[in-house]
Design an enzyme around this catalytic site. Structure first.
Site, PDB file in Angstrom:
ATOM      1  N   ASP A 197       0.823  -1.208   0.000  1.00 47.95           N
ATOM      2  CA  ASP A 197       0.000   0.000   0.000  1.00 47.95           C
ATOM      3  C   ASP A 197       0.858   1.259   0.000  1.00 47.95           C
ATOM      4  OD1 ASP A 197      -3.100  -0.825   0.884  1.00 47.95           O
ATOM      5  OD2 ASP A 197      -1.578  -2.263   1.490  1.00 47.95           O
ATOM      6  N   MET A 198       1.859   1.272   0.855  1.00 46.88           N
ATOM      7  CA  MET A 198       2.703   2.461   0.981  1.00 46.88           C
ATOM      8  C   MET A 198       3.464   2.748  -0.310  1.00 46.88           C
ATOM      9  SD  MET A 198       2.197   3.866   3.828  1.00 46.88           S
ATOM     10  CE  MET A 198       1.799   3.700   5.572  1.00 46.88           C
TER      11      MET A 198
END
Length: 401
Positions: free
Chosen positions: A173-174
């Site tokens: 996600d990051m």
């Protein structure tokens, strides 16, 4: 202590981004813009808002406080026609919109990109998903864990004689958020500088994580082999590993150039290793890495970590400590660079969080405001759209906001 400065200006001042996302990737993307002055409006459901609010540590929404700083919150019940009308007015004022619904959901809501572009032809729309907006996996759940498993990351992470290891944080996600921040700015530049139209950015979690793992396909074509998990070793150079000091603490060594290796051998009184046939070249060292690691480990194991760090610092060797957060909070480097800063917090008094990471010399980012309470800016944002205060109250009473 860094105080919030709501009147400060950043290089992205004037840019308005609508954030319809939940949990991690979208919030990482938009906080990077908000830190530099973009007006990021979190559009949340009136009942509970972004699921990230519910990620709590001992009852404190630390994820929300950190990754939704500098944003404003507007609650809209988009099942209500009036809420959709307000949303359409907001779209007309925006430069970008970020969403992470399952592919097809935006269309079912009557908000397909083509419809949004009728309202605002210059709008840049980022669509975050696990696997992309098309293709055979488009309807599969897009949790980062699945991407970290399937992308090749987990298979290469850990030790050969132990199970594959997933990351301890939302890595996929990051990384997607980081990728998306640069992508949306590139697309907005096309609109602003080149007179282009708005467009859609298809941002799966899979592609960015796969792309940063090095030349995996090329290496597989060259070797025909699946690489083994190496723990803290590196496929391209040796010595490179984590080593335990006498006091039980750990250090990392990366002697990934020939000159650094030779300097390291000299510094530990093992100059003969430089001409040793087992270790003469990097290829030799990789072939005999077990024996090499035994030699390095023997030296490290005779001394406490602080001695090791001081010893190799003076020798100009690339050795560093393996730190946990307890080490980092009080680490002189972290303090000197203000990598962690304290900001005011209503709940805790002050809250430590990562500083703004990219440091622009002329137009730096700033801490404009703390992460918003749910619907905190309803009246403010709707007022900017021309909605009167009494109407705002009526909308709330009707469950529209």
């Amino acid at each position: 202590m860094r105080n919030f400065k709501p009147d400060a200006k950043g290089p992205l001042k004037g840019l308005r981004i609508l954030d319809m996302t939940r949990v991690v990737a979208g919030n990482e993307l938009t906080v990077l813009l908000a830190d530099f002055g973009a007006d990021v409006i979190k559009i949340e459901t009136p009942d509970k808002g972004d699921d990230l609010r519910g990620w709590k540590t001992q009852g404190v929404s630390t994820h929300w406080k950190v990754y939704s700083r500098n944003k404003r919150s507007l609650t809209l019940n988009l099942r209500e026609e009036k809420a959709k009308e307000l949303f359409s007015k907001l779209v007309a004022t925006a430069d970008g919109l970020v969403e992470n619904f399952r592919p097809g959901t935006l269309e079912k809501m009557g908000m397909a990109p083509a419809e949004l572009h009728k309202i605002n032809p210059k709008l840049v729309i980022v669509r975050i998903s696990g696997w992309g907006q098309d293709g055979m996996y488009k309807h599969k759940p897009g949790f980062g864990t699945l991407i970290e498993a399937m992308s090749g990351f987990a298979a290469s992470n850990g030790f050969e004689d132990r199970p594959p290891v997933l990351p301890a944080f939302a890595m996929a996600d990051m990384i997607a958020g980081l990728t998306g921040a640069s992508a949306i700015l590139a697309a907005i530049r096309e609109v602003e500088v080149n007179g282009g139209k708005g467009q859609v950015i298809d941002l799966p979690l899979f592609d960015p994580l796969f792309s940063i793992q090095g030349p995996l396909p090329a290496n597989y074509k060259v070797t025909g082999k699946v690489p083994k998990r190496l723990g803290s070793r590196f496929t391209m150079a040796a010595p490179r590993n984590a080593y335990q000091a006498k006091d039980g603490k750990w250090v990392a060594l990366s002697a990934s150039t020939q000159g650094m290796w030779e300097q390291f051998a000299k510094s530990i009184g093992q100059e003969a290793l430089i001409e040793d046939a087992r270790f003469k070249t990097n290829s030799d060292r990789l072939k005999n890495v077990d024996e090499l690691d035994e030699i390095v480990s023997a030296f490290m194991g005779k001394h406490d970590r602080e001695y090791i760090l001081d010893f190799f610092d003076k020798a100009g060797i690339t050795v560093g400590p393996i730190c946990d957060i307890a080490d980092l909070i009080d680490h002189p480097y972290v303090k000197d660079r203000e990598i962690i800063v304290e900001v005011p917090d209503e709940e805790l008094g002050t809250l430590p969080m990562h500083n703004i990471t990219a440091r622009l010399s002329g137009t730096p980012g700033e801490f404009f405001r703390p992460a918003p309470k749910l619907g905190e800016h309803n009246a403010e944002i709707l007022g900017e759209l021309g909605v009167a205060a009494d109407e705002v109250k009526a909308l709330k009473d009707k469950g529209v906001i």
